[in-house]
Scaffold this active site. Structure first.
Site, short mmCIF file in Angstrom:
data_model
loop_
_atom_site.label_atom_id
_atom_site.label_comp_id
_atom_site.label_asym_id
_atom_site.label_seq_id
_atom_site.Cartn_x
_atom_site.Cartn_y
_atom_site.Cartn_z
N GLY A 1 29.65 -19.87 18.21
CA GLY A 1 29.76 -20.15 16.78
C GLY A 1 28.70 -21.14 16.33
O GLY A 1 28.19 -21.92 17.12
N SER A 2 28.38 -21.11 15.05
CA SER A 2 27.47 -22.09 14.47
C SER A 2 28.25 -23.34 14.08
O SER A 2 29.47 -23.38 14.17
CB SER A 2 26.79 -21.51 13.23
OG SER A 2 26.01 -20.39 13.60
N GLY A 3 27.52 -24.36 13.64
CA GLY A 3 28.16 -25.58 13.18
C GLY A 3 28.17 -26.69 14.23
O GLY A 3 28.65 -27.79 13.97
N HIS A 4 27.62 -26.37 15.41
CA HIS A 4 27.57 -27.35 16.50
C HIS A 4 26.14 -27.74 16.83
O HIS A 4 25.86 -28.23 17.93
CB HIS A 4 28.23 -26.78 17.75
CG HIS A 4 29.62 -26.28 17.53
ND1 HIS A 4 30.65 -27.13 17.23
CD2 HIS A 4 30.13 -25.03 17.51
CE1 HIS A 4 31.76 -26.42 17.07
NE2 HIS A 4 31.47 -25.14 17.22
N ASP B 1 34.91 -15.93 21.68
CA ASP B 1 33.62 -15.62 22.30
C ASP B 1 33.78 -14.57 23.38
O ASP B 1 33.00 -13.63 23.48
CB ASP B 1 32.99 -16.90 22.84
CG ASP B 1 32.63 -17.86 21.73
OD1 ASP B 1 31.57 -17.67 21.09
OD2 ASP B 1 33.44 -18.78 21.46
N HIS C 1 35.53 -28.17 18.74
CA HIS C 1 35.88 -27.58 17.46
C HIS C 1 36.95 -28.42 16.78
O HIS C 1 37.55 -27.99 15.80
CB HIS C 1 36.41 -26.16 17.63
CG HIS C 1 35.45 -25.26 18.30
ND1 HIS C 1 35.33 -25.20 19.66
CD2 HIS C 1 34.54 -24.39 17.80
CE1 HIS C 1 34.39 -24.32 19.97
NE2 HIS C 1 33.90 -23.82 18.86
#
Ligand code: ADP
Ligand code: ADP
Ligand code: MG
Ligand code: MG
Ligand code: MG
Ligand code: MG
Lengths: 342, 210, 342, 210
Positions: free
Chosen positions: C55-58, C111, C220
């Site tokens: 996922g993005s955002g990390h 994932d 997360h």
């Protein structure tokens, strides 16, 4: 807000303890010297030395820029306070290898006074010291008074170039000249959305209205030149770049940025601003630079020059000539910034 | 009411100065938040704690040594603009009264004038630049006019002038130091260093009056 | 708090726009492929390919780990969401050079399902795919169930090692084996003090009591295994390290950490936690490791695996054998992590 | 009250499902904040907007194609656990009713059972693991017992079972997905995906009842 929940011990000892940690981060490459300096373990005899420094609390700079093909040492002050003359002297003596020492640091009243006092003491010991001030923040004074400007994130490309030059410089004059050129060709603009906090008090370094952005805000949270309403990345990015372009244009000492110019472009986060936001701004900035025909030789993105958990971002442009480009391509390694050859 | 201070009394006076500045840390820090980076009180606190340690330890048999030791302690422990500036006040001022057996109103005038000159030389600021000079310089002027008066009266006048100078700094536009980018918006706030100067002179006055 | 003041454009497009920015940050080294993948421009024919993603955002992970001697490509999902099977397939086809593709990513339900679906599609196209899951978070399951653990900051040293191995691997089997070893020898523990915020909603990813620390908190913002009172760096650091030591001890598949072992040690900030705090914790951690006779071959410090402006920190330990040490010493370069030779 | 749906009506039914899920974004996101990473509603919203576009565009002349198109749209647009899971619901369910001319209570039972099997195969979770399965599985069981009833009655029973399953998930300890590290502390909150299942079946019921 995380300000009240900092992972520290004695809030009045953070500058000393973080420096101990920084030395560990260097895995034996650097050692702590005197009251509060960090210096490379191995500096070849006859090398022209490069010393940086300034207040703590902006990690990974300044002391994180000591390293391979970077600075030989850093004189570190307490949180947001310039290092005292004794510290500057201790660092100077530790990095000096017979060919003199260049002081390269941000232009703040406190730093200038303390480094100057340190230089006076060093010269009494017969060490040849030169000083090049970093004044890249175009929002902190007009081009005609650019020597009164503050030094902000542009110090990273400047120290990278000076560090590379110091590996080869035949003399202190030569290193000084290259460093001056790097400073002259580097201009930055910063904005801030929210303050960082001072470890000792937990208090924010400044106040800013909810929904406002401080344009030209300094890395110590010095108020900016103007407060503008919060806006989008695509609205703000051109505003910031325009100020940089205008400055290259208005300053008689440099050419305007024009098609074909090669630059290093740095998008710096002041701390809490996410890499996500930096990348979204970079996307827009690259479009604008490309439209102008400006060639970005290398892009740097990340929280390199911070003010605790301050939210904000800055752009820095360094124009490369053949000499600076060759220096840029040298590899370097430090806690703050590393790159491979090329 | 003391009229001429011995070296030992000068040391006692500086201890009172130290306690007053240390107690004022929050207000000095806030003053610097308005125009600077919000750490002036912390720096001064650090410096004057170092002064207390230094004076406690050392055998200081002359007035200039007492002031000099205090100034060096501030310079070494504080860093920052104020370390250089306030350290210079005591170092330069102290040097100027070297040889004096006692500290009276003439010595006060000499001390403050040398302090102003030293600070201006060190930092390049002039009166009106919205720095601590705007409190220190009027105090020096008043002291120069009070060399005929008692030390108590001279300090009362000087402290008053410093406080007035601090207040006057509200109406000045910063052109030095961190605040200079504020330009017009630096109006309405006193300079943090000027606040420290006013506290220092008031403490000296109160010591002598006690 | 800066959460309400993010520098973005359309909050629902951040994942796409940040990826465009990331491509720019690579200065031509990488290109965007398909819906939302980033891939190196030049991948030699016959190279065993390494694909990461999540996922993005990390940021700067995962997609920031594509680079020289690192991953060949990354399949990027939306904010906190695994990439869809189509994205995984597009990335797989782009990095595949005839010798198969290793998927190396963090162990999260989303994932695993999406990469598996992507792998099924790729295999229909005759591409040999293997998967190695990263499960370094010792707080997310006991040693007996370690394959259910989450992947957190340990993925950085793991991908660094696998990326180096992929330059030399004679076969997909060989790369898979090395990656499995790197995962097996990597253990992490994280804590969190304050949540990050979701760009689309501005809402915090979780709530935590003022004055509490979430021990074992996921990247997360998944709640940790325990909430403990806020404490000092010197109190918390041993607690965290103890959990890592205990895990190496209790897990039958690995030796206990003991004197003479060489490790890579990573102190990761989850975003808003300052470099200052990381260094103060590192100072204490190095004391403890040194007392145990554990040799830290290389130390990494910084915000590499973040969750927006979340406040928190994690420690990761990767034990090196001769093979892993040789691989570690290779230089590498990417937006997330770079080092010179040695 | 419709008893057997044509392919076109199945499409209309899915549009209502989409609008209900999109409207429920905040509540689904909050549900995921308690146990997960606070994005379930956002993912579902993304997926069902894609479903609306897909169904608007395409010429879909059979029931299985309509479900299949919806499933693929969710898988491709959502990513995350829920993209795979909820996409699989419609893809696997749709495949199972391939060839059926109309969608009645027998097809509903076939659809839901295949959906449960598909999700369990994809994600490896079982009933009781505190996932959307704990709403989907009871719904499938009820539908299996209602193949003799009208589609409306079957859906009413299935939707009721899904809602009960969602509520029951509050008392389950998470062992899969992001929530598993919460162990006991996952008690008291419903699973976010189970909330979505309940909304989906209620929307199907309401469409048929209209
Ligand atoms: N050039 C200067 N000349 C005289 N005083 C100065 C000068 N620069 C700064 N100061 C004084 O120092 C004060 C700020 O001190 P402090 O906040 O401790 O240092 P810093 O600015 O390094 O944070 C200012 O309020 C001002 O009175
Ligand atoms: N293995 C699994 N089997 C069935 N459902 C699952 C599984 N893993 C997760 N889920 C469902 O997905 C939901 C979470 O979806 P979402 O938050 O959109 O994805 P992510 O967990 O990637 O953020 C959970 O509430 C659960 O119902
Ligand atoms: Mg300061
Ligand atoms: Mg200050
Ligand atoms: Mg998610
Ligand atoms: Mg989620």
């Amino acid at each position: 807000m995380s300000t009240m929940k900092k992972l520290v011990n004695d809030p009045l000892k953070v500058a000393d303890e973080l420096l101990d940690g920084l030395v560990e981060a260097y895995d034996g490459q650097c050692e702590r010297v005197g009251t509060r300096s960090i210096v490379k373990r191995v500096i070849p005899d006859g090398k022209v030395a490069l010393l940086v420094g300034g207040g703590s609390g902006h990690e990974p700079i300044y002391h994180g820029l000591v390293g391979r093909n970077l600075a030989d040492g850093a004189a570190c002050g307490d949180i947001f306070a310039a290092p005292s003359p004794d510290i500057v002297l201790e660092a100077t003596e530790a990095v000096h290898k017979g060919e003199g020492v260049l002081y390269l640091y941000g232009n703040y009243a406190g730093d200038v006074m303390n480094f100057d006092m340190g230089a006076e003491l060093a010269e009494e010991d017969g060490i040849d010291v030169r000083t090049v001030l970093i004044w890249d923040d175009v929002c902190s004074a007009p081009p005609t008074e650019k020597h009164n400007r503050r030094g902000i994130a542009g110090l990273v490309p400047i120290v990278k170039l000076a560090g590379a030059a110091s590996q080869q410089a035949a003399s202190l004059d030569e290193l000084e000249a290259t460093a001056r050129k790097a400073v002259l060709q580097t201009r930055s603009v910063g904005v801030s959305m929210a303050p960082g906090s001072i470890p000792a008090t937990g208090k924010p370094t400044f106040d800013i209205e909810e929904g406002k952005i401080g344009l030209g805000m300094g890395i110590h949270g010095e108020p900016g030149v103007e407060e503008i309403p919060m806006t989008t990345a695509d609205e703000l990015t051109p505003k910031m770049l325009e100020l940089i372009f205008a400055d290259f244009e208005e300053d008689d000492e440099v050419e305007a940025l024009s098609a074909g110019d090669e630059v290093v472009f740095l998008v710096n986060s002041l701390g809490a601003t996410t890499m996500m936001e930096c990348l979204i701004c970079l996307r827009k900035a690259k479009q604008i630079l490309t439209e102008k025909g400006i060639v970005v030789h290398d892009t740097i993105v990340g929280p390199l020059v911070t003010c605790q958990e301050m939210a904000g971002i800055s752009f820095s442009v360094t124009r490369l000539d053949d000499e600076l480009k060759r220096l840029w391509q040298m590899p370097c390694e430090s806690v703050c910034y590393s790159k491979m050859e090329g | 009411m003391k009229n001429c201070l011995t070296a030992e009394q000068v040391g006692e006076m500086l201890l009172l100065v130290a306690d007053r500045i240390i107690a004022a840390e929050p207000e000095l820090t806030d003053a610097d938040r308005n125009l600077g980076d919000g750490d002036h009180g912390l720096g001064m606190q650090r410096g004057l704690m170092a002064v207390k340690d230094k004076l406690a330890g050392a055998e200081l048999d002359s007035i200039d040594k007492v002031f000099g030791a205090a100034g060096m302690a501030m310079i070494s422990s504080m860093g920052g603009a104020s370390g250089a500036i306030f350290g210079t006040v005591f170092r330069a001022g102290g040097k100027a009264v070297a040889g004096a057996e006692t500290f009276g109103s003439p010595e006060l005038a000499t001390f403050l004038q040398a302090a102003v000159d030293g600070v201006m030389q060190r930092g390049g600021a002039k009166p009106g630049d919205k720095t601590m000079i705007d409190a220190l310089h009027p105090a020096a002027q008043k002291a120069a006019q009070s060399t005929g008066d008692s030390l108590g009266d001279a300090l009362t006048a000087a402290a008053e002038a410093a406080a007035a100078g601090r207040d006057a700094s509200c109406d000045m536009i910063a052109t030095m130091g961190r605040a200079k980018t504020l330009r017009e918006r630096s109006l309405g706030h006193p300079d943090a260093g000027a606040c420290s100067v006013a506290i220092i002179l008031a403490a000296m006055r109160d010591y002598v009056a006690s």
